[in-house]
Design a protein around this motif. Sequence first.
Motif, PDB file in Angstrom:
ATOM      1  N   GLN A 200      39.687  48.834  36.349  1.00  0.00           N
ATOM      2  CA  GLN A 200      38.956  47.891  35.507  1.00  0.00           C
ATOM      3  C   GLN A 200      39.068  48.243  34.030  1.00  0.00           C
ATOM      4  OE1 GLN A 200      34.931  47.354  36.865  1.00  0.00           O
ATOM      5  NE2 GLN A 200      35.546  46.395  38.778  1.00  0.00           N
ATOM      6  N   ALA A 201      39.424  49.488  33.724  1.00  0.00           N
ATOM      7  CA  ALA A 201      39.654  49.897  32.339  1.00  0.00           C
ATOM      8  C   ALA A 201      41.081  49.608  31.902  1.00  0.00           C
ATOM      9  CB  ALA A 201      39.349  51.386  32.168  1.00  0.00           C
ATOM     10  N   LYS A 202      41.885  49.089  32.846  1.00  0.00           N
ATOM     11  CA  LYS A 202      43.300  48.766  32.592  1.00  0.00           C
ATOM     12  C   LYS A 202      44.066  49.978  32.041  1.00  0.00           C
ATOM     13  CE  LYS A 202      43.125  43.756  32.046  1.00  0.00           C
ATOM     14  NZ  LYS A 202      41.807  43.474  32.553  1.00  0.00           N
ATOM     15  N   ALA A 203      43.847  51.121  32.687  1.00  0.00           N
ATOM     16  CA  ALA A 203      44.539  52.355  32.308  1.00  0.00           C
ATOM     17  C   ALA A 203      44.337  53.389  33.407  1.00  0.00           C
ATOM     18  CB  ALA A 203      44.013  52.891  30.989  1.00  0.00           C
ATOM     19  N   VAL A 204      45.261  54.351  33.475  1.00  0.00           N
ATOM     20  CA  VAL A 204      45.077  55.523  34.334  1.00  0.00           C
ATOM     21  C   VAL A 204      44.559  56.630  33.428  1.00  0.00           C
ATOM     22  CG1 VAL A 204      46.189  57.219  35.830  1.00  0.00           C
ATOM     23  CG2 VAL A 204      46.911  54.819  35.905  1.00  0.00           C
ATOM     24  N   LEU A 205      43.289  56.986  33.605  1.00  0.00           N
ATOM     25  CA  LEU A 205      42.605  57.911  32.705  1.00  0.00           C
ATOM     26  C   LEU A 205      42.497  59.307  33.313  1.00  0.00           C
ATOM     27  CD1 LEU A 205      39.698  55.544  31.567  1.00  0.00           C
ATOM     28  CD2 LEU A 205      41.830  56.031  30.357  1.00  0.00           C
ATOM     29  N   LEU A 206      42.590  60.309  32.477  1.00  0.00           N
ATOM     30  CA  LEU A 206      42.441  61.701  32.889  1.00  0.00           C
ATOM     31  C   LEU A 206      41.120  62.240  32.362  1.00  0.00           C
ATOM     32  CD1 LEU A 206      43.783  64.266  34.166  1.00  0.00           C
ATOM     33  CD2 LEU A 206      44.631  64.787  31.875  1.00  0.00           C
ATOM     34  N   TYR A 207      40.324  62.825  33.254  1.00  0.00           N
ATOM     35  CA  TYR A 207      39.037  63.418  32.878  1.00  0.00           C
ATOM     36  C   TYR A 207      39.116  64.937  33.021  1.00  0.00           C
ATOM     37  CZ  TYR A 207      36.932  58.743  33.242  1.00  0.00           C
ATOM     38  OH  TYR A 207      36.621  57.419  33.060  1.00  0.00           O
ATOM     39  N   LYS A 208      38.365  65.631  32.186  1.00  0.00           N
ATOM     40  CA  LYS A 208      38.274  67.092  32.243  1.00  0.00           C
ATOM     41  C   LYS A 208      36.820  67.497  32.441  1.00  0.00           C
ATOM     42  CE  LYS A 208      39.241  71.286  29.540  1.00  0.00           C
ATOM     43  NZ  LYS A 208      39.787  71.822  28.264  1.00  0.00           N
ATOM     44  N   ALA A 209      36.598  68.528  33.279  1.00  0.00           N
ATOM     45  CA  ALA A 209      35.250  69.042  33.502  1.00  0.00           C
ATOM     46  C   ALA A 209      34.946  70.115  32.463  1.00  0.00           C
ATOM     47  CB  ALA A 209      35.115  69.616  34.907  1.00  0.00           C
ATOM     48  N   TYR A 210      33.917  69.887  31.648  1.00  0.00           N
ATOM     49  CA  TYR A 210      33.527  70.869  30.636  1.00  0.00           C
ATOM     50  C   TYR A 210      32.430  71.804  31.140  1.00  0.00           C
ATOM     51  CZ  TYR A 210      36.448  68.370  27.357  1.00  0.00           C
ATOM     52  OH  TYR A 210      37.535  67.800  26.733  1.00  0.00           O
ATOM     53  N   ARG A 211      31.913  71.498  32.331  1.00  0.00           N
ATOM     54  CA  ARG A 211      30.933  72.372  32.990  1.00  0.00           C
ATOM     55  C   ARG A 211      31.041  72.100  34.487  1.00  0.00           C
ATOM     56  NH1 ARG A 211      25.554  71.619  34.203  1.00  0.00           N
ATOM     57  NH2 ARG A 211      25.624  69.596  33.132  1.00  0.00           N
ATOM     58  N   PHE A 212      32.172  72.545  35.064  1.00  0.00           N
ATOM     59  CA  PHE A 212      32.480  72.231  36.455  1.00  0.00           C
ATOM     60  C   PHE A 212      31.340  72.643  37.375  1.00  0.00           C
ATOM     61  CE2 PHE A 212      34.296  73.119  40.626  1.00  0.00           C
ATOM     62  CZ  PHE A 212      35.021  71.958  40.861  1.00  0.00           C
ATOM     63  N   PRO A 213      30.961  71.761  38.324  1.00  0.00           N
ATOM     64  CA  PRO A 213      31.581  70.493  38.715  1.00  0.00           C
ATOM     65  C   PRO A 213      30.992  69.263  38.000  1.00  0.00           C
ATOM     66  CG  PRO A 213      29.896  71.060  40.302  1.00  0.00           C
ATOM     67  CD  PRO A 213      29.902  72.178  39.287  1.00  0.00           C
ATOM     68  N   PHE A 214      30.295  69.502  36.855  1.00  0.00           N
ATOM     69  CA  PHE A 214      29.664  68.405  36.118  1.00  0.00           C
ATOM     70  C   PHE A 214      30.321  68.222  34.747  1.00  0.00           C
ATOM     71  CE2 PHE A 214      26.465  70.435  38.878  1.00  0.00           C
ATOM     72  CZ  PHE A 214      26.123  69.358  39.682  1.00  0.00           C
ATOM     73  N   ASP A 215      29.774  67.316  33.980  1.00  0.00           N
ATOM     74  CA  ASP A 215      30.184  67.061  32.595  1.00  0.00           C
ATOM     75  C   ASP A 215      31.661  66.692  32.493  1.00  0.00           C
ATOM     76  OD1 ASP A 215      30.012  66.754  29.883  1.00  0.00           O
ATOM     77  OD2 ASP A 215      29.881  68.896  29.413  1.00  0.00           O
ATOM     78  N   TRP A 216      32.013  65.574  33.110  1.00  0.00           N
ATOM     79  CA  TRP A 216      33.385  65.071  33.071  1.00  0.00           C
ATOM     80  C   TRP A 216      33.547  64.107  31.901  1.00  0.00           C
ATOM     81  CZ3 TRP A 216      37.022  66.915  36.436  1.00  0.00           C
ATOM     82  CH2 TRP A 216      36.560  67.620  37.554  1.00  0.00           C
ATOM     83  N   ARG A 217      34.603  64.322  31.097  1.00  0.00           N
ATOM     84  CA  ARG A 217      34.857  63.464  29.949  1.00  0.00           C
ATOM     85  C   ARG A 217      36.334  63.091  29.901  1.00  0.00           C
ATOM     86  NH1 ARG A 217      32.427  67.506  25.378  1.00  0.00           N
ATOM     87  NH2 ARG A 217      30.801  68.465  26.697  1.00  0.00           N
ATOM     88  N   ILE A 218      36.621  61.890  29.407  1.00  0.00           N
ATOM     89  CA  ILE A 218      38.011  61.456  29.244  1.00  0.00           C
ATOM     90  C   ILE A 218      38.711  62.356  28.235  1.00  0.00           C
ATOM     91  CG2 ILE A 218      39.529  59.579  28.503  1.00  0.00           C
ATOM     92  CD1 ILE A 218      37.326  57.624  29.367  1.00  0.00           C
ATOM     93  N   CYS A 219      39.857  62.908  28.615  1.00  0.00           N
ATOM     94  CA  CYS A 219      40.614  63.761  27.696  1.00  0.00           C
ATOM     95  C   CYS A 219      42.007  63.217  27.393  1.00  0.00           C
ATOM     96  CB  CYS A 219      40.706  65.191  28.225  1.00  0.00           C
ATOM     97  SG  CYS A 219      41.673  65.355  29.749  1.00  0.00           S
ATOM     98  N   ASP A 220      42.456  62.210  28.168  1.00  0.00           N
ATOM     99  CA  ASP A 220      43.773  61.647  27.907  1.00  0.00           C
ATOM    100  C   ASP A 220      43.921  60.332  28.670  1.00  0.00           C
ATOM    101  OD1 ASP A 220      46.294  61.404  26.887  1.00  0.00           O
ATOM    102  OD2 ASP A 220      47.196  63.013  28.063  1.00  0.00           O
ATOM    103  N   THR A 221      44.813  59.487  28.191  1.00  0.00           N
ATOM    104  CA  THR A 221      45.231  58.279  28.906  1.00  0.00           C
ATOM    105  C   THR A 221      46.654  58.511  29.371  1.00  0.00           C
ATOM    106  OG1 THR A 221      43.811  56.832  27.578  1.00  0.00           O
ATOM    107  CG2 THR A 221      45.638  55.796  28.739  1.00  0.00           C
TER     108      THR A 221
END
Length: 336
Positions: free
Chosen positions: A142-163
């Motif tokens: 639905q975002a019309k992209a394949v997005l990569l997320y990174k965990a900054y506090r695994f297993p929580f705090d996931w943020r987009i780091c790249d498309t």
Amino acid sequence: MKKKYLLGLFFFVFALGAVIHYRTPFFQQEGGGWSIGYGQSVGYPAKIAVDKNSIYSIEKLKAENDSTVFLADPFFVNEKDTFYLFFEHKKNKSNADIGLLTSVDGKKYTYRGTVLTQKFHLSYPQVFKYKKDFYMIPETKQAKAVLLYKAYRFPFDWRICDTLIANVALVDPSIYLSDSLNILVATDYEKNMYLYQADSLFGKWKLHKKPIALIGTEARAGGRFFADKKGLILPVQNCAKGYGYGVSLFRFSFHDGSYSAERETPFYLMANENIAAFNAGMHHLDMQLLDATHYYYVYDGNQLASNSRKLNIRGPLKWSYLDLKNWMVKKWEYFN
């Protein structure tokens, strides 16, 4: 002459319809809630003993979160003696989130809540470790992209780091990374599975010179790539009898800058009428080697909403056409 022509046409259409109905029934049962199963084996399992393995059912999750509609698409990470199981969690709202279950022994799981939510639908949370950090590639069509997320506090705090791939609406992206091969497959709405390649996770992802790997009712990834002595295997959904009916295993072989993708094990997982939680179908598998001999795997399944069947004409016609197209393409490649 006209009557004879019409009679012949009638029998041709009837015979064609019978063949299509045999392959992909026009009357299909409706699925209800999804659940997750899991187990392990010594050595590669030629067949998973689904009837003997544990199930984390939709009813169990509803007891902890009464807004649950289903849980599906499980992926796991085994880190420091803990199993982290990420899954698509649909609640009583339009979009699904990514939920988390954890276990210290791989046998009894505890619900840990939501780890990622967005304004768009999320599913298929492939989580993996890359150079000491944890990343996730969920389905974000639905975002019309394949997005990569990174965990900054695994297993929580996931943020987009790249498309990784922009301006596309693709489902179920599955990635494989190694020193010699970096590939990603994902499927569009027309049942075409595309293969991308890059120099590394953060490299530029481009379509392979042979862009379409699979077409038709078996052209949508159903889990993570895993390697054996012969190379790479990808679980692929088989939707011949409706969405989410089964999972086949496909062998991907790479050589001289090209590759082949052939079905090796049809219906490795499929609807099981003797297991209530999975009697409508199964459509996902994540299998990983924990050590030299032990495999651990998680999968999902769907329960029938009722015993009634609904008429679906467009789906079987479209899927049969795409399967025929795929067969013709493969024959053309073989003879040329």
